[in-house]
Design an enzyme around this catalytic site. Structure first.
Site, PDB file in Angstrom:
ATOM      1  N   ASP A  38       0.854  -1.191   0.000  1.00  0.00           N
ATOM      2  CA  ASP A  38       0.000   0.000   0.000  1.00  0.00           C
ATOM      3  C   ASP A  38       0.884   1.232   0.000  1.00  0.00           C
ATOM      4  O   ASP A  38       1.784   1.354   0.837  1.00  0.00           O
ATOM      5  CB  ASP A  38      -0.932   0.016   1.214  1.00  0.00           C
ATOM      6  CG  ASP A  38      -2.158   0.893   0.966  1.00  0.00           C
ATOM      7  OD1 ASP A  38      -1.976   2.100   0.685  1.00  0.00           O
ATOM      8  OD2 ASP A  38      -3.284   0.374   1.036  1.00  0.00           O
ATOM      9  N   ASP A  73       4.639   2.514  -4.996  1.00  0.00           N
ATOM     10  CA  ASP A  73       3.625   2.998  -5.920  1.00  0.00           C
ATOM     11  C   ASP A  73       3.544   2.041  -7.099  1.00  0.00           C
ATOM     12  O   ASP A  73       4.433   2.010  -7.950  1.00  0.00           O
ATOM     13  CB  ASP A  73       4.009   4.403  -6.383  1.00  0.00           C
ATOM     14  CG  ASP A  73       3.023   4.981  -7.384  1.00  0.00           C
ATOM     15  OD1 ASP A  73       2.001   4.331  -7.687  1.00  0.00           O
ATOM     16  OD2 ASP A  73       3.290   6.106  -7.880  1.00  0.00           O
ATOM     17  N   ILE A  74       2.475   1.244  -7.186  1.00  0.00           N
ATOM     18  CA  ILE A  74       2.373   0.233  -8.231  1.00  0.00           C
ATOM     19  C   ILE A  74       1.964   0.820  -9.587  1.00  0.00           C
ATOM     20  O   ILE A  74       1.866   0.082 -10.563  1.00  0.00           O
ATOM     21  CB  ILE A  74       1.427  -0.920  -7.823  1.00  0.00           C
ATOM     22  CG1 ILE A  74       0.131  -0.421  -7.193  1.00  0.00           C
ATOM     23  CG2 ILE A  74       2.146  -1.827  -6.825  1.00  0.00           C
ATOM     24  CD1 ILE A  74      -0.900   0.069  -8.129  1.00  0.00           C
ATOM     25  N   TYR A 164     -12.399   6.621 -13.851  1.00  0.00           N
ATOM     26  CA  TYR A 164     -12.517   5.384 -13.079  1.00  0.00           C
ATOM     27  C   TYR A 164     -13.182   4.284 -13.911  1.00  0.00           C
ATOM     28  O   TYR A 164     -12.727   3.133 -13.952  1.00  0.00           O
ATOM     29  CB  TYR A 164     -13.320   5.682 -11.823  1.00  0.00           C
ATOM     30  CG  TYR A 164     -13.622   4.519 -10.917  1.00  0.00           C
ATOM     31  CD1 TYR A 164     -12.656   4.007 -10.062  1.00  0.00           C
ATOM     32  CD2 TYR A 164     -14.899   3.961 -10.889  1.00  0.00           C
ATOM     33  CE1 TYR A 164     -12.944   2.958  -9.203  1.00  0.00           C
ATOM     34  CE2 TYR A 164     -15.203   2.916 -10.032  1.00  0.00           C
ATOM     35  CZ  TYR A 164     -14.224   2.418  -9.204  1.00  0.00           C
ATOM     36  OH  TYR A 164     -14.515   1.377  -8.356  1.00  0.00           O
ATOM     37  N   LYS A 168     -11.570   0.703 -15.098  1.00  0.00           N
ATOM     38  CA  LYS A 168     -12.155  -0.559 -14.665  1.00  0.00           C
ATOM     39  C   LYS A 168     -12.554  -1.433 -15.856  1.00  0.00           C
ATOM     40  O   LYS A 168     -12.451  -2.666 -15.792  1.00  0.00           O
ATOM     41  CB  LYS A 168     -13.361  -0.303 -13.759  1.00  0.00           C
ATOM     42  CG  LYS A 168     -12.993   0.274 -12.394  1.00  0.00           C
ATOM     43  CD  LYS A 168     -11.971  -0.583 -11.659  1.00  0.00           C
ATOM     44  CE  LYS A 168     -11.788  -0.194 -10.210  1.00  0.00           C
ATOM     45  NZ  LYS A 168     -10.742  -0.983  -9.536  1.00  0.00           N
ATOM     46  N   THR A 198     -16.832   0.992   1.756  1.00  0.00           N
ATOM     47  CA  THR A 198     -15.447   1.436   1.871  1.00  0.00           C
ATOM     48  C   THR A 198     -15.414   2.948   1.718  1.00  0.00           C
ATOM     49  O   THR A 198     -16.413   3.581   1.383  1.00  0.00           O
ATOM     50  CB  THR A 198     -14.559   0.811   0.779  1.00  0.00           C
ATOM     51  OG1 THR A 198     -14.946   1.344  -0.496  1.00  0.00           O
ATOM     52  CG2 THR A 198     -14.694  -0.713   0.755  1.00  0.00           C
TER      53      THR A 198
END
Length: 303
Positions: A38, A73-74, A164, A168, A198
């Site tokens: 994370d 940071d992915i 977003y 996705k 969440t």
């Protein structure tokens, strides 16, 4: 401690909070050794901190599990590679990756800036690619492994989250491509479209009529990581889980086709298409239109 994924090594991105944290805890509770990744940012991708990943590792260890933290940071190739390298260095192998990391920068399309588009697509879509790319090389050599991407029902479209939604939708295509390309190496790939409470779901612009908890999602992910799912040859699938509900999304396919006798022209298409090929109604558009009608009716003065 359970044993549903006993002995497996699993890396989870976005594992410091919410669904990612629930997945990391559940995998560890079922016997997996976990890499907790994370970057520790806010919902909008700002203010990174390594503390959230380290806190989840402490939770896992306190419960008797094994885990290691990676605060990278992915959305960068190096970050995705480090997640995988950490698993191999610490535990000697990598059996599954779960890419949950994501951020939101909500804006109507006509107002959306490049600075609001790029980081969202980079974190969700590229961030899934960087980890999948590094993990698939390891899994190909092992002839075994599981890739899990996180998508959303918003891949159908969104009123004010085009960035977003696009990311996705891209994740679903990436997962299906991975399922096809890695099948002969014994590697499966699936996607989960969760509906759970969440900090990100709090920003969804439409009411969520069916919603569960992160732990519901984690149960599905642990199953998909397991040998039980492998034995059932589950790959290339998109599942939704929302509390007590679990569903599978349809594979994309043509609905109807028609053929011309001779060359198409715009006029021939205008005369031909509506009554033959037609359209496939967009459920979300129907909801938007219903909301627009209700808003107009509410604005009308009483007779």
């Amino acid at each position: 401690m359970g044993n549903f994924v006993a002995g497996k090594v699993v890396a989870v991105t976005g594992a410091g909070r919410g669904i990612g944290r629930a997945v990391a805890l559940a995998a560890a509770a079922e016997g997996a050794r976990v890499v907790v990744n994370d970057f520790g940012v806010g919902v909008d991708g700002a203010a990174p901190s390594s503390e959230v990943a380290e806190a989840v590792v402490k939770e896992i260890e306190a419960a008797g599990g094994t885990a290691v933290a990676v605060a990278d940071d992915i959305s960068t190739m190096a970050g995705g590679q480090r997640v995988v390298d950490t698993a191999v260095s610490a535990y000697g192998r990598l059996d599954g990756v779960v890419c949950v990391a994501g951020i939101l920068r909500e804006r109507m399309l006509f107002n959306m800036s490049e600075q609001e588009w790029d980081p969202v697509v980079a974190t969700h879509l590229k961030g899934t690619f960087t980890v999948f790319r590094a993990a698939s090389a390891v899994m190909r050599a092992q002839r075994r492994g599981t890739l899990i991407g996180f998508t959303s029902g918003n891949h159908q479209g969104s009123v004010s989250q085009a960035n977003y939604s696009a990311a996705k939708g891209g994740i679903i295509s990436l997962v299906r491509s991975a399922a096809l390309g890695l099948h002969k190496y014994g590697v499966s790939a699936n996607a989960v479209a969760p509906v759970a409470r969440t900090r990100m779901s709090a920003n969804v612009p439409m009411e969520l009529t069916e919603i569960g908890e992160p732990e519901d999602v984690a149960a599905l992910v642990v199953y998909l990581l397991s040998d039980r799912a492998r034995e059932q040859r589950i790959t290339g699938q998109v599942y939704t889980i929302a509390g007590p509900k679990i569903a599978v999304w349809a594979q994309p396919r043509e609905l109807r086709a028609a053929y011309a006798d001779g060359a198409w022209t715009p006029q021939r298409i205008a005369d031909f298409l509506p009554g033959t090929v037609g359209t496939d109604p967009m459920p979300l558009l129907e909801r938007v239109e219903a909301m627009e009608r209700a808003a107009r009716d509410g604005a009308r003065p009483n007779a």
